[in-house]
Scaffold this motif. Structure first.
Motif, PDB file in Angstrom:
ATOM      1  N   VAL A   1       0.838  -1.126   0.057  1.00 51.87           N
ATOM      2  CA  VAL A   1       0.038  -0.178  -0.109  1.00 51.87           C
ATOM      3  C   VAL A   1       0.999   1.375   0.057  1.00 51.87           C
ATOM      4  CG1 VAL A   1      -1.879  -1.156   1.061  1.00 51.87           C
ATOM      5  CG2 VAL A   1      -0.227   0.033   2.647  1.00 51.87           C
ATOM      6  N   THR A   2       0.377   2.404  -0.706  1.00 51.36           N
ATOM      7  CA  THR A   2       0.933   3.595  -0.461  1.00 51.36           C
ATOM      8  C   THR A   2       0.366   4.419   0.740  1.00 51.36           C
ATOM      9  OG1 THR A   2       1.091   3.656  -2.896  1.00 51.36           O
ATOM     10  CG2 THR A   2       1.156   6.003  -1.673  1.00 51.36           C
ATOM     11  N   LEU A   3       1.310   5.161   1.513  1.00 48.24           N
ATOM     12  CA  LEU A   3       0.806   5.707   2.550  1.00 48.24           C
ATOM     13  C   LEU A   3       0.807   7.446   2.197  1.00 48.24           C
ATOM     14  CD1 LEU A   3       3.087   4.437   5.559  1.00 48.24           C
ATOM     15  CD2 LEU A   3       0.775   3.792   4.952  1.00 48.24           C
ATOM     16  N   GLU A   4      -0.319   7.980   2.657  1.00 51.20           N
ATOM     17  CA  GLU A   4      -0.794   9.390   2.084  1.00 51.20           C
ATOM     18  C   GLU A   4      -0.760  10.187   3.406  1.00 51.20           C
ATOM     19  OE1 GLU A   4      -0.880  10.662  -0.747  1.00 51.20           O
ATOM     20  OE2 GLU A   4      -1.496  12.695  -0.123  1.00 51.20           O
ATOM     21  N   PRO A   5       0.187  10.933   3.718  1.00 44.52           N
ATOM     22  CA  PRO A   5       0.324  11.659   4.728  1.00 44.52           C
ATOM     23  C   PRO A   5      -0.455  13.042   5.040  1.00 44.52           C
ATOM     24  CG  PRO A   5       2.241  12.179   3.526  1.00 44.52           C
ATOM     25  CD  PRO A   5       1.417  11.312   2.521  1.00 44.52           C
ATOM     26  N   ILE A   6      -0.996  13.221   5.953  1.00 46.38           N
ATOM     27  CA  ILE A   6      -1.769  14.528   6.491  1.00 46.38           C
ATOM     28  C   ILE A   6      -0.926  15.077   7.540  1.00 46.38           C
ATOM     29  CG2 ILE A   6      -3.784  15.824   7.153  1.00 46.38           C
ATOM     30  CD1 ILE A   6      -5.756  13.315   5.958  1.00 46.38           C
ATOM     31  N   ASP A   7      -0.793  16.334   7.617  1.00 38.51           N
ATOM     32  CA  ASP A   7      -0.052  17.114   8.534  1.00 38.51           C
ATOM     33  C   ASP A   7      -1.021  17.863   9.592  1.00 38.51           C
ATOM     34  OD1 ASP A   7       2.523  17.460  10.051  1.00 38.51           O
ATOM     35  OD2 ASP A   7       3.444  18.368   8.647  1.00 38.51           O
ATOM     36  N   GLY A   8      -0.541  18.091  10.936  1.00 38.51           N
ATOM     37  CA  GLY A   8      -1.557  18.912  11.720  1.00 38.51           C
ATOM     38  C   GLY A   8      -0.577  19.118  13.007  1.00 38.51           C
ATOM     39  N   PRO A   9      -1.118  19.675  13.753  1.00 43.36           N
ATOM     40  CA  PRO A   9      -0.235  19.875  15.016  1.00 43.36           C
ATOM     41  C   PRO A   9      -0.632  18.875  16.132  1.00 43.36           C
ATOM     42  CG  PRO A   9      -2.195  21.412  14.754  1.00 43.36           C
ATOM     43  CD  PRO A   9      -2.049  20.994  13.601  1.00 43.36           C
ATOM     44  N   TYR A  10       0.429  18.485  16.775  1.00 41.00           N
ATOM     45  CA  TYR A  10       0.218  17.613  18.148  1.00 41.00           C
ATOM     46  C   TYR A  10      -0.214  16.341  17.457  1.00 41.00           C
ATOM     47  CZ  TYR A  10       0.773  21.826  20.527  1.00 41.00           C
ATOM     48  OH  TYR A  10       1.276  23.122  21.153  1.00 41.00           O
ATOM     49  N   GLY A  11       0.298  15.826  16.182  1.00 47.60           N
ATOM     50  CA  GLY A  11      -0.132  14.510  15.804  1.00 47.60           C
ATOM     51  C   GLY A  11      -1.357  14.289  15.322  1.00 47.60           C
ATOM     52  N   ALA A  12      -2.462  15.262  15.320  1.00 49.83           N
ATOM     53  CA  ALA A  12      -3.735  15.184  14.923  1.00 49.83           C
ATOM     54  C   ALA A  12      -3.968  15.911  13.532  1.00 49.83           C
ATOM     55  CB  ALA A  12      -4.569  15.697  15.831  1.00 49.83           C
ATOM     56  N   PHE A  13      -5.258  15.734  12.811  1.00 50.33           N
ATOM     57  CA  PHE A  13      -5.657  16.331  11.861  1.00 50.33           C
ATOM     58  C   PHE A  13      -7.201  16.301  11.902  1.00 50.33           C
ATOM     59  CE2 PHE A  13      -4.560  11.866  10.638  1.00 50.33           C
ATOM     60  CZ  PHE A  13      -5.759  11.523  10.136  1.00 50.33           C
ATOM     61  N   THR A  14      -7.623  17.266  11.033  1.00 45.22           N
ATOM     62  CA  THR A  14      -9.201  17.385  11.147  1.00 45.22           C
ATOM     63  C   THR A  14      -9.927  16.419  10.254  1.00 45.22           C
ATOM     64  OG1 THR A  14      -9.102  19.074   9.650  1.00 45.22           O
ATOM     65  CG2 THR A  14      -8.883  19.460  11.582  1.00 45.22           C
ATOM     66  N   ALA A  15     -11.266  16.467  10.296  1.00 43.74           N
ATOM     67  CA  ALA A  15     -12.186  15.832   9.346  1.00 43.74           C
ATOM     68  C   ALA A  15     -12.197  16.354   8.067  1.00 43.74           C
ATOM     69  CB  ALA A  15     -13.520  15.853  10.107  1.00 43.74           C
ATOM     70  N   GLU A  16     -12.108  17.664   8.084  1.00 42.28           N
ATOM     71  CA  GLU A  16     -11.997  18.510   6.664  1.00 42.28           C
ATOM     72  C   GLU A  16     -10.870  17.934   5.945  1.00 42.28           C
ATOM     73  OE1 GLU A  16     -12.681  20.075   9.645  1.00 42.28           O
ATOM     74  OE2 GLU A  16     -14.779  19.880   9.271  1.00 42.28           O
ATOM     75  N   GLN A  17      -9.591  17.885   6.818  1.00 45.10           N
ATOM     76  CA  GLN A  17      -8.221  17.559   6.042  1.00 45.10           C
ATOM     77  C   GLN A  17      -8.468  16.208   5.500  1.00 45.10           C
ATOM     78  OE1 GLN A  17      -5.755  18.675   9.448  1.00 45.10           O
ATOM     79  NE2 GLN A  17      -4.385  19.014   7.792  1.00 45.10           N
ATOM     80  N   LEU A  18      -9.222  15.226   6.244  1.00 50.46           N
ATOM     81  CA  LEU A  18      -9.413  13.835   5.719  1.00 50.46           C
ATOM     82  C   LEU A  18     -10.260  13.963   4.607  1.00 50.46           C
ATOM     83  CD1 LEU A  18      -8.915  10.853   6.243  1.00 50.46           C
ATOM     84  CD2 LEU A  18     -11.085  10.764   7.518  1.00 50.46           C
ATOM     85  N   THR A  19     -11.277  14.539   4.603  1.00 51.08           N
ATOM     86  CA  THR A  19     -12.075  14.433   3.382  1.00 51.08           C
ATOM     87  C   THR A  19     -11.309  15.146   2.189  1.00 51.08           C
ATOM     88  OG1 THR A  19     -13.952  15.165   4.874  1.00 51.08           O
ATOM     89  CG2 THR A  19     -14.420  15.509   2.535  1.00 51.08           C
ATOM     90  N   GLU A  20     -10.479  16.218   2.493  1.00 49.43           N
ATOM     91  CA  GLU A  20      -9.887  16.617   1.200  1.00 49.43           C
ATOM     92  C   GLU A  20      -8.920  15.880   0.693  1.00 49.43           C
ATOM     93  OE1 GLU A  20      -8.265  20.617   2.608  1.00 49.43           O
ATOM     94  OE2 GLU A  20     -10.323  21.282   3.153  1.00 49.43           O
ATOM     95  N   ALA A  21      -8.418  14.999   1.490  1.00 49.49           N
ATOM     96  CA  ALA A  21      -7.064  14.103   0.974  1.00 49.49           C
ATOM     97  C   ALA A  21      -7.769  12.803   0.210  1.00 49.49           C
ATOM     98  CB  ALA A  21      -6.444  13.300   2.328  1.00 49.49           C
ATOM     99  N   ILE A  22      -9.062  12.921   0.147  1.00 46.26           N
ATOM    100  CA  ILE A  22      -9.567  11.763  -0.762  1.00 46.26           C
ATOM    101  C   ILE A  22      -9.693  12.190  -2.310  1.00 46.26           C
ATOM    102  CG2 ILE A  22     -11.393   9.990  -1.115  1.00 46.26           C
ATOM    103  CD1 ILE A  22     -10.025   9.727   1.592  1.00 46.26           C
TER     104      ILE A  22
END
Ligand SMILES: Cc1ncc(COP(=O)(O)O)c(C=O)c1O
Length: 343
Positions: A98-119
């Motif tokens: 599999v390929t890993l697609e990273p999302i960045d965000g402070p303190y090891g977290a990210f938002t629901a919006e970032q997840l949606t945008e990554a798809i």
């Protein structure tokens, strides 16, 4: 030596060794080991899942989870600094393709919006098979590389809801989930709910010598047992190891809060030093990251003085607090850092 390199450096106490020596054992590959079976039942119950499988390491647990939930060619969303991405040596590609697609965000977290945008949104003019098939999202709680930080439960729920509506499977790397619970009082099964699978480790803050578990539905864990075997992880009289894990759960869970207090006290003490920068907001559990202009030299000087830490970059040092470090030793370690950082 006050060893702050990691919470994995703990050695089993006499009482834990006694529990290990006296453990009832059998052949775990045949499901015959009563102590492994007890541990798997205990962990499944603690995490509110149907079943759990005992494995050698947290890395193996995460790698099995990736394989359980994906097919070769799939894409998996992770935080940019996730253990799965940074410290499992390309295992996601090697073991699961599999390929890993990273999302960045402070303190090891990210938002629901970032997840949606990554798809990727299939473009109407292009066939959908040209777009990455994203099938899984992995969260890490607490987040090691972000400094043992805790996911906000509300934000986590929003991410899980978004993942569900996107049709993704969800895996939690909860290597230090026990620390999140100790810090917030939120039960492990509450943190685990909404995830298909959860990895937890016994060889970190709980002080067991070896072992992790993957919990999930009966069906997913049956699949996980198959991949455990394929990955060479079928072990025999593993009750000796499971006994250490059970002992850690029973006797060392409650005391994790002491490690958090020691970490915070250490962070506050060194934050006043010339040549040290600490983000106190990131010190939420047992891990302290701090910046200093010459990390290697500071770590070497502290080592000479009897305090072991890790230089994780030219200006970054990590200190981790655990059951083999007392409050007094945490204070002494801070004094050495203060002395050498401002020298
Ligand atoms: C967040 C996280 N996940 C997984 C692991 C892997 O655990 P192990 O060292 O047992 O393979 C670690 C190890 O430190 C970790 O910090």
């Amino acid at each position: 030596m006050i060893d702050l390199r990691s919470d994995t450096v703990t050695r089993p106490s006499q009482a834990m060794r006694k529990a290990i020596a006296e453990a009832a054992v059998g052949d775990d590959v045949y499901h015959d080991d009563p102590t492994v079976n007890e541990l798997e039942r205990t962990v499944a119950d603690l995490l509110g899942k149907e079943d759990a499988v005992f494995v050698a390491t947290g890395t193996m647990s995460n790698q099995i989870a990736l394989r359980v939930h994906t097919e070769p060619g799939d894409t998996v969303i992770v935080h940019a600094a996730a253990h799965i991405r940074r410290h499992e040596l390309g295992g996601a590609a090697h073991n699961s393709g599999v390929t890993l697609e990273p999302i960045d965000g402070p303190y090891g977290a990210f938002t629901a919006e970032q997840l949606t945008e990554a798809i990727p949104e299939p473009h109407p003019a292009l066939p959908s098979h040209l777009f990455d098939p994203v099938t899984l999202v992995c969260l890490e709680n607490t987040h090691n590389d972000a400094g043992g930080t805790i996911w906000d439960i509300g934000e986590m729920q929003r991410v899980l809801d978004a993942a569900s509506s996107l049709g993704l499977k969800k895996h939690l790397d909860g290597a230090r989930l026990w620390n999140a619970t100790a810090a917030t009082g939120i039960a492990p099964d509450v943190y685990a709910s909404g995830f298909d699978t959860v990895n937890v480790c016994f060889s970190k803050g709980l002080g067991a010598p070896v072992g992790s578990a993957l919990a999930g539905s009966r069906e997913d864990i049956a699949r996980a047992r198959r991949f455990k075997q394929i990955f060479g992880g079928g072990f025999r009289q593993a009750g000796l190891l499971a006994a250490g894990a059970l002992y850690g759960l029973e006797h060392h869970f409650e005391r994790l809060a002491q490690d958090h207090a020691n970490a915070y006290q250490f962070a506050v003490a060194i934050a006043d030093s010339r040549g040290v920068t600490v983000d106190l907001d990131s010190v939420q559990t047992n891990i302290v990251y701090f910046a200093t202009p010459h990390a290697g030299a500071l770590v070497d000087a502290c080592h000479e003085a009897g305090v072991a830490m890790l230089a994780l970059g030219p200006t970054t040092v990590r200190a981790v607090f655990h059951l083999d470090v007392s409050a007094g030793e945490a204070r002494r370690a801070a004094e050495h850092v203060q002395r050498f950082a401002s020298a």
